[in-house]
Enzyme design. Structure first.
Site, PDB file in Angstrom:
ATOM      1  N   GLU A  66     -36.163  37.456  -4.696  1.00 12.79           N
ATOM      2  CA  GLU A  66     -35.111  37.607  -5.476  1.00 12.79           C
ATOM      3  C   GLU A  66     -35.813  37.802  -6.658  1.00 12.79           C
ATOM      4  O   GLU A  66     -35.479  37.133  -7.762  1.00 12.79           O
ATOM      5  CB  GLU A  66     -34.560  36.254  -5.603  1.00 12.79           C
ATOM      6  CG  GLU A  66     -33.825  35.775  -4.232  1.00 12.79           C
ATOM      7  CD  GLU A  66     -33.434  34.367  -3.751  1.00 12.79           C
ATOM      8  OE1 GLU A  66     -33.918  33.675  -5.112  1.00 12.79           O
ATOM      9  OE2 GLU A  66     -33.202  33.861  -3.147  1.00 12.79           O
TER      10      GLU A  66
ATOM     11  N   GLY B  65     -35.726  39.243 -10.900  1.00 11.14           N
ATOM     12  CA  GLY B  65     -34.522  39.676 -11.653  1.00 11.14           C
ATOM     13  C   GLY B  65     -35.521  40.307 -12.861  1.00 11.14           C
ATOM     14  O   GLY B  65     -35.310  41.351 -13.199  1.00 11.14           O
ATOM     15  N   ARG B  66     -36.013  39.596 -13.773  1.00 10.74           N
ATOM     16  CA  ARG B  66     -36.758  39.774 -14.945  1.00 10.74           C
ATOM     17  C   ARG B  66     -37.388  40.795 -14.923  1.00 10.74           C
ATOM     18  O   ARG B  66     -37.668  41.789 -15.390  1.00 10.74           O
ATOM     19  CB  ARG B  66     -37.211  38.727 -15.614  1.00 10.74           C
ATOM     20  CG  ARG B  66     -38.001  38.858 -17.121  1.00 10.74           C
ATOM     21  CD  ARG B  66     -39.037  37.878 -17.439  1.00 10.74           C
ATOM     22  NE  ARG B  66     -38.526  36.518 -17.212  1.00 10.74           N
ATOM     23  CZ  ARG B  66     -37.690  35.621 -17.988  1.00 10.74           C
ATOM     24  NH1 ARG B  66     -37.565  36.014 -19.322  1.00 10.74           N
ATOM     25  NH2 ARG B  66     -37.592  34.470 -17.697  1.00 10.74           N
TER      26      ARG B  66
ATOM     27  N   ARG C  27     -32.592  34.526 -26.573  1.00 18.24           N
ATOM     28  CA  ARG C  27     -33.951  33.996 -26.032  1.00 18.24           C
ATOM     29  C   ARG C  27     -34.970  33.313 -27.007  1.00 18.24           C
ATOM     30  O   ARG C  27     -35.490  32.223 -26.829  1.00 18.24           O
ATOM     31  CB  ARG C  27     -34.826  34.630 -25.306  1.00 18.24           C
ATOM     32  CG  ARG C  27     -34.131  35.461 -24.001  1.00 18.24           C
ATOM     33  CD  ARG C  27     -35.215  36.306 -23.038  1.00 18.24           C
ATOM     34  NE  ARG C  27     -36.094  35.640 -22.384  1.00 18.24           N
ATOM     35  CZ  ARG C  27     -37.302  35.907 -22.831  1.00 18.24           C
ATOM     36  NH1 ARG C  27     -37.879  36.414 -24.030  1.00 18.24           N
ATOM     37  NH2 ARG C  27     -38.226  35.002 -22.272  1.00 18.24           N
TER      38      ARG C  27
ATOM     39  N   CYS D 261     -24.517  31.629 -38.692  1.00 18.80           N
ATOM     40  CA  CYS D 261     -24.946  30.445 -39.723  1.00 18.80           C
ATOM     41  C   CYS D 261     -25.423  29.392 -38.925  1.00 18.80           C
ATOM     42  O   CYS D 261     -24.773  28.255 -38.695  1.00 18.80           O
ATOM     43  CB  CYS D 261     -23.426  30.015 -40.124  1.00 18.80           C
ATOM     44  SG  CYS D 261     -22.951  31.272 -41.208  1.00 18.80           S
TER      45      CYS D 261
ATOM     46  N   TYR E 144     -31.870  38.646 -19.647  1.00 17.03           N
ATOM     47  CA  TYR E 144     -31.529  37.478 -20.344  1.00 17.03           C
ATOM     48  C   TYR E 144     -31.218  37.640 -21.762  1.00 17.03           C
ATOM     49  O   TYR E 144     -31.643  36.797 -22.542  1.00 17.03           O
ATOM     50  CB  TYR E 144     -32.424  36.461 -20.034  1.00 17.03           C
ATOM     51  CG  TYR E 144     -32.828  35.940 -18.593  1.00 17.03           C
ATOM     52  CD1 TYR E 144     -31.842  35.527 -18.099  1.00 17.03           C
ATOM     53  CD2 TYR E 144     -34.034  36.489 -17.982  1.00 17.03           C
ATOM     54  CE1 TYR E 144     -31.973  35.305 -16.538  1.00 17.03           C
ATOM     55  CE2 TYR E 144     -34.189  36.258 -16.582  1.00 17.03           C
ATOM     56  CZ  TYR E 144     -33.306  35.613 -15.928  1.00 17.03           C
ATOM     57  OH  TYR E 144     -33.263  35.216 -14.497  1.00 17.03           O
TER      58      TYR E 144
END
Length: 428
Positions: free
Chosen positions: A289, A291-292, A328, A358, A386
């Site tokens: 699996e 992803g990144r 991140r 802010c 992400y």
């Protein structure tokens, strides 16, 4: 700090993002031109980079019974999902919304695995009706609920239990998932009993075992340790008369954000398969699996310098991208390289690169050496994962547009939100 970068330099770990004639490019497209066309902030992705990362996994698993399920929480933009589905990927999902996205791009339901600790009954019903290939179960309570829902629907749910092997992935605490103190999975010592219970439930059919120990892992040792612990369990489970048809080793392989040297996907899998074969499990179907590692270094975020603000203790480079676009750094104190689209010959100054939100936590990079002026464009690198998928509308900020580059061509894959989009569902 960012080191000074030559206008002709290649960027390590990012072969499809490079300077040419003083201009930063993704593949054959000048990023400044995309910013002029679509505005900033702007996310840009390289199709070639995504497919090259996927090819490394496919090469590593060649000749094996395997399924690569893209962990779509990393980046769930429809065009990227379609690209990966067309390349043969399945999908790892964690919500019914992600299920709908996967089905929208033509994903085969049998190649979808449904992970996550908090699946609702409604989500379970949707996934059962769609015919997903497997539910990755994360608690004993979830086993009981899924059994009940499946029987109500007149279905039998294919299940794999996510085992928590108590292996330290040596990554940030927020993205470590395989230790006893994490919320994920069933403890290694409780797994056999969980499988024995699952085998008694008429609404469930045990098909596999699952393990995922974290994200942004840069060493092979945690994978090998987790594999050994999972294979020990498979031996025990099958000795109890419960067949395990597939072994899912999760994802989590890291990328180069700032000089990290994770193993290449094909090299990692050569080592894992060697261990698998040595232990007599080489004929099993494998699922992973990632992803990144498929999308992270394929993306850049273009942002415009608004103001330079010198200070007694800090100099600030204020840009138009913010923590709502790139969460991140604020969330994990994560590092992203930040470079100029057109490097200047001026002497660099050390800046904190910050956004307009802010919050004091609204920063994209600290202590960066940059030669910039207001109006210059910067690229925040390694933002394919992400970033947009975790973005928000905090401070009523519309989310950026997204562009996919393919060689010398580019196309808009998500239009920039308008302010009116943000309150479309609200009632005054």
């Amino acid at each position: 700090m960012n080191p000074p970068i030559s206008s002709q330099a290649k960027l390590p770990g990012r072969p499809f993002v490079a300077y040419s004639n003083g201009q930063l490019m993704v593949e054959q497209v000048v990023l400044r031109d995309l910013a002029a066309q679509h505005g900033t902030p702007l996310f840009v992705y390289s199709k070639a980079a995504i497919l090259a990362a996927l090819t490394a996994y496919q090469r590593g698993l060649a000749g094996r019974k395997s399924l690569i399920c893209y962990a779509m929480k990393a980046n769930s933009s429809l065009a990227i999902l379609k690209l990966l589905a067309d390349a043969g990927c399945g999908f790892d999902i964690v919500s019914s919304g992600e299920l709908e996205r996967a089905l929208t791009v033509g994903a085969e339901p049998a190649k979808i695995v449904f992970s996550g600790v908090g699946k609702t009954r409604h989500e379970m019903r949707q996934a059962l009706e769609a015919g997903v290939g497997c539910f990755n179960i994360e608690s004993l309570a979830e086993l009981e609920v899924l059994d009940a829902v499946a029987r109500e629907c007149g279905k039998v749910a294919p299940v794999s239990i996510r085992v928590n092997p108590n292996v330290d992935a040596k990554t940030h605490p927020y993205i470590s998932t395989g230790l006893k103190g994490n919320k994920f999975g069933i403890a290694h010592e409780d797994a056999l009993a969980a499988y024995q219970r699952a085998a008694t439930l008429p609404g469930l059919h045990v098909v596999g075992i699952d393990c995922h120990i974290g994200s942004q892992i840069t060493e092979e040792a945690p994978y090998l340790e987790a594999m050994d612990r999972v294979l020990d369990l498979v031996t025990s489970i099958e000795a109890a008369g419960i067949a395990i048809h597939h072994i899912d080793f999760g994802g989590g392989l890291g990328i180069d954000y700032n000089g990290e040297t994770p193993p290449a996907a094909d090299a990692l899998w050569a080592r894992l398969l060697e261990r698998l074969d040595a232990r007599g499990f080489g004929d099993r179907k494998l699922m992973i699996e990632p992803g990144r590692s498929l999308v992270g270094n394929a993306g850049v975020c273009i942002t415009e310098v608004q103001y330079l603000k010198p200070g007694e203790q800090k100099n600030f480079c204020i840009v138009d991208a913010a923590m709502n676009d790139l969460p991140r750094p604020a969330l994990y104190e994560a590092f992203h390289q930040i470079v100029a689209l057109q490097p200047r010959d001026d002497a660099p100054v050390t800046y904190d690169v910050v956004g307009p939100v802010c919050e004091s936590g609204d920063w994209l990079g600290r202590d960066r050496n940059l030669a910039v002026q207001p109006g210059d464009l910067l690229a925040v690198l390694s933002t394919g994962a992400y970033s947009m998928s975790m973005s928000s509308n905090y401070n009523t900020r519309p989310r950026p547009a997204e562009v996919l580059v393919d060689g010398a061509n580019s196309r808009l894959i998500r239009a920039r939100e308008s302010v009116q989009d943000l309150w479309r569902l609200e009632l005054p």
